[in-house]
Motif scaffolding. Sequence first.
Motif, PDB file in Angstrom:
ATOM      1  N   UNK A 562       1.266  -1.073  -0.125  1.00 31.26           N
ATOM      2  CA  UNK A 562       0.176  -0.021  -0.188  1.00 31.26           C
ATOM      3  C   UNK A 562       0.956   1.783   0.503  1.00 31.26           C
ATOM      4  N   UNK A 563       0.733   2.047  -0.792  1.00 34.15           N
ATOM      5  CA  UNK A 563       1.471   3.172  -0.684  1.00 34.15           C
ATOM      6  C   UNK A 563       0.029   4.531  -0.274  1.00 34.15           C
ATOM      7  N   UNK A 564       0.597   6.079  -0.102  1.00 26.54           N
ATOM      8  CA  UNK A 564       0.316   6.765   0.436  1.00 26.54           C
ATOM      9  C   UNK A 564       1.175   8.002  -0.453  1.00 26.54           C
ATOM     10  N   UNK A 565       0.546   9.014  -0.287  1.00 25.89           N
ATOM     11  CA  UNK A 565       0.794  10.476  -0.929  1.00 25.89           C
ATOM     12  C   UNK A 565       0.615  11.324   0.163  1.00 25.89           C
ATOM     13  N   UNK A 602       0.170  16.030  -6.379  1.00 27.96           N
ATOM     14  CA  UNK A 602       0.702  15.913  -7.621  1.00 27.96           C
ATOM     15  C   UNK A 602       2.239  14.822  -7.221  1.00 27.96           C
ATOM     16  N   UNK A 603       2.228  14.547  -5.326  1.00 28.05           N
ATOM     17  CA  UNK A 603       2.843  13.172  -5.067  1.00 28.05           C
ATOM     18  C   UNK A 603       3.078  11.861  -6.770  1.00 28.05           C
ATOM     19  N   UNK A 608       7.052  11.039  -6.129  1.00 31.64           N
ATOM     20  CA  UNK A 608       7.409  10.453  -3.597  1.00 31.64           C
ATOM     21  C   UNK A 608       6.469  10.644  -3.213  1.00 31.64           C
ATOM     22  N   UNK A 609       6.696   9.367  -1.945  1.00 28.72           N
ATOM     23  CA  UNK A 609       5.311  10.195  -1.393  1.00 28.72           C
ATOM     24  C   UNK A 609       5.043  11.204  -0.616  1.00 28.72           C
ATOM     25  N   UNK A 610       6.545  12.087   0.000  1.00 30.87           N
ATOM     26  CA  UNK A 610       6.199  13.731   1.204  1.00 30.87           C
ATOM     27  C   UNK A 610       6.450  14.674   0.090  1.00 30.87           C
ATOM     28  N   UNK A 611       5.704  15.469  -0.035  1.00 28.23           N
ATOM     29  CA  UNK A 611       5.871  16.371  -0.917  1.00 28.23           C
ATOM     30  C   UNK A 611       5.584  17.823  -0.319  1.00 28.23           C
ATOM     31  N   UNK A 644      10.562  18.166  -1.468  1.00 27.76           N
ATOM     32  CA  UNK A 644      10.507  16.730  -1.350  1.00 27.76           C
ATOM     33  C   UNK A 644      11.053  16.177  -0.142  1.00 27.76           C
ATOM     34  N   UNK A 645      10.394  15.626   1.130  1.00 21.45           N
ATOM     35  CA  UNK A 645      11.103  15.538   2.193  1.00 21.45           C
ATOM     36  C   UNK A 645      11.585  13.979   2.101  1.00 21.45           C
TER      37      UNK A 645
END
Length: 723
Positions: A562-565, A602-603, A608-611, A644-645
Amino acid sequence: MTREQQIGVVIGLIIVTLLTMLRAGDPGMFKLIRGVTFDEYQRLVPRIFEPMPVRVIDIDETSLSEFGQWPWPRDRLALLVDRLSEMGAAAIAFDVLFSEPDRLSPRNVVREVVGVDPSLAEKLPDNDEIFARSIADKPVVLGFGLSNAGNYRPPVKAGFAFTGESPISAPPRLGASTPLRPQLEANAAGLGHISLNPGNPSPVVRAVPLFLTDGEQLYPNLAVEALRVAQEASTYVVSGAPDHAGIMTSAKIGDFVVPLTAAGELWLYVTPDRAERYISVRQVLSSGGASAEVEAAIAGSIVFVGTSAAGLQDIRVTALGENVPGVSLHAQAVEQILSGQFLSRPDWADGLEILVIAVLGCLLVVVTTFVSPAVALVCGLLITAMALVASWLAFLYAGLLFDPLAPIISGSITHFAATSFKILVIDRERREVRRAFGHYLSPSLLHRIEHNRDALRLGGDDRELTMMFVDVRNFTEMSERLAPTDVVAFLNTLLDALSRHVVANEGTLDKFIGDSIMAFWNAPVDVADHEAKAVRAALAMRETLAELNAGDAFGFGPDQEVCIGIGIHTGLACVGNMGAKTRFNYSAVGDAVNVAARIESSCKEVGFDILISDSTARSVPEMALIEAGALPLKGKSNRTQILAVVGDERVAASQEFASLKVVHNQLMQALQSHSRNSRKLIGTAKLRAVQVIGGLAEFYERVYRRADHFREVPEEVEKSAAD
């Protein structure tokens, strides 16, 4: 009319309006309740089983025991076709896919033997050719499945004629299908899709699409194609709405007219599963010949060849709650057409149900506000009884499907909301504040609010907030593969684990929006370093999700992560009470909210997951951040700088990140100057990124395609593009 009564009526009408709009939107919850209700009706009065010239030739456990495991060599299927044809079957439909060559064919077996002369293989028989010759000039219908890959579409063996406006866009979409063996496809008398509920996440098969469309051509399903071939009909006559394109009303197959939903589906009115419907393949292929009873059952019948063996995994759930072979539902669809017993949900049913919710809701608001609660309760019970009786009688005597529960649930919500307003007790301000904020704030913040009322001002307050949006990637695709109860369990597990980090870092949980979380920092009271706390919450969410995936907490298996943005932005927003004084939702609105939501969206594009926005980044220079470009966000005239973090202070201080940062800055300069060295720098950055965090690989893979995001764009060009 007192002031409280006026307020009660207004609030009640607002609730009625919202419930009416909710029903008009027809969310998944309402569809699920409606489907379960109609299932219960069928369980109370199922369709009575009547002997029909329809049979299932069952590849059952006894047949597998006698002839071996599936798949069988196709010369045996050719023998099956010959036997059924000799017995006088009107149509022979295979609920089986023939997309691959027969691996048991002697010719194919010999080809795989090392050292054998290839010319010898050509002299051996080919089972596919034997099967193709067998079905030639026989009423055989082969099935094809749906595919997510390629663009193959099978030929259509029948013509189509239309009445009314064109219904070509009404059925579910056929993107691609599984190719059949060419000689089988050419010799079959008919081809039909075998999908029973494509695109429907519900495990219960309630309606079957009789046609699919690619926007230019209709494709029949296995059941109606078998019915057509059995009647030697050459054309389907499909009726559309007289004044609206993209709507189906009925289809004529030979001598039979079938009422359809607007999407070209047949509501299944099923019988309990009966042994009389099935004939084992073993009985047909018996070495001593089939019995007289079997021959009599097959003569003149439409037969469907399929499996009931549990190991072959073609088991479906009917409206009666029974687990039955999928092939039996094709047979039941034909039985239903032959019997003329149809279920129908008129196209005006939704409008009627919406009108009932609005009218009865307004009536309940007035009654509840101006009479005693006991009288209002009696009225509500009478309305409930009337809705149930009317819906039941429509089903029983006319086969019409009207949903009684949506009006009942909406009426109950309206009644109890209006009643609750009348019986509010003293000290409601304190109770409402605690109830409104207790689920969204950390205990320390809630304690500060209770002991410092001046810190909380309801009604709207312009504050600098750090907004966060969290969303699950590919949730729609994921939910299509899961049962509704599994989707709820998945969301509960995920959102509970992630939202805890918001509260733990002194944030405020605004709301859960389906698979998304909206949260903010620095309200309702001041929170020091709110930007850093929001970023730390995001990093903690990343770690928690990695642990959940590693432990397979969702039960999806190790190959399905599972992926998140996550999008974070700091800016001015209006935060406060968005409802009435006695009933409110504490939330935030404004441009900062929209920007955070757009950054989260926009992720996927950035990879990338944390912007975070540059306004947030300026307050967290100690974090490991890298430039992600200036993105054009919807609704913004100028592009927004995004970062990006990568990690926290520990990562920022590491030698690996410092090395990556050097290459990244060189890459930024190369992109701005259109240097040809960009691709080489991207490769170098990817290698160094692996030593810092795995998620950066996809980020750098997309950088070159997003080169414009890293280049200066004149302000007037941006404004012109936005306009």
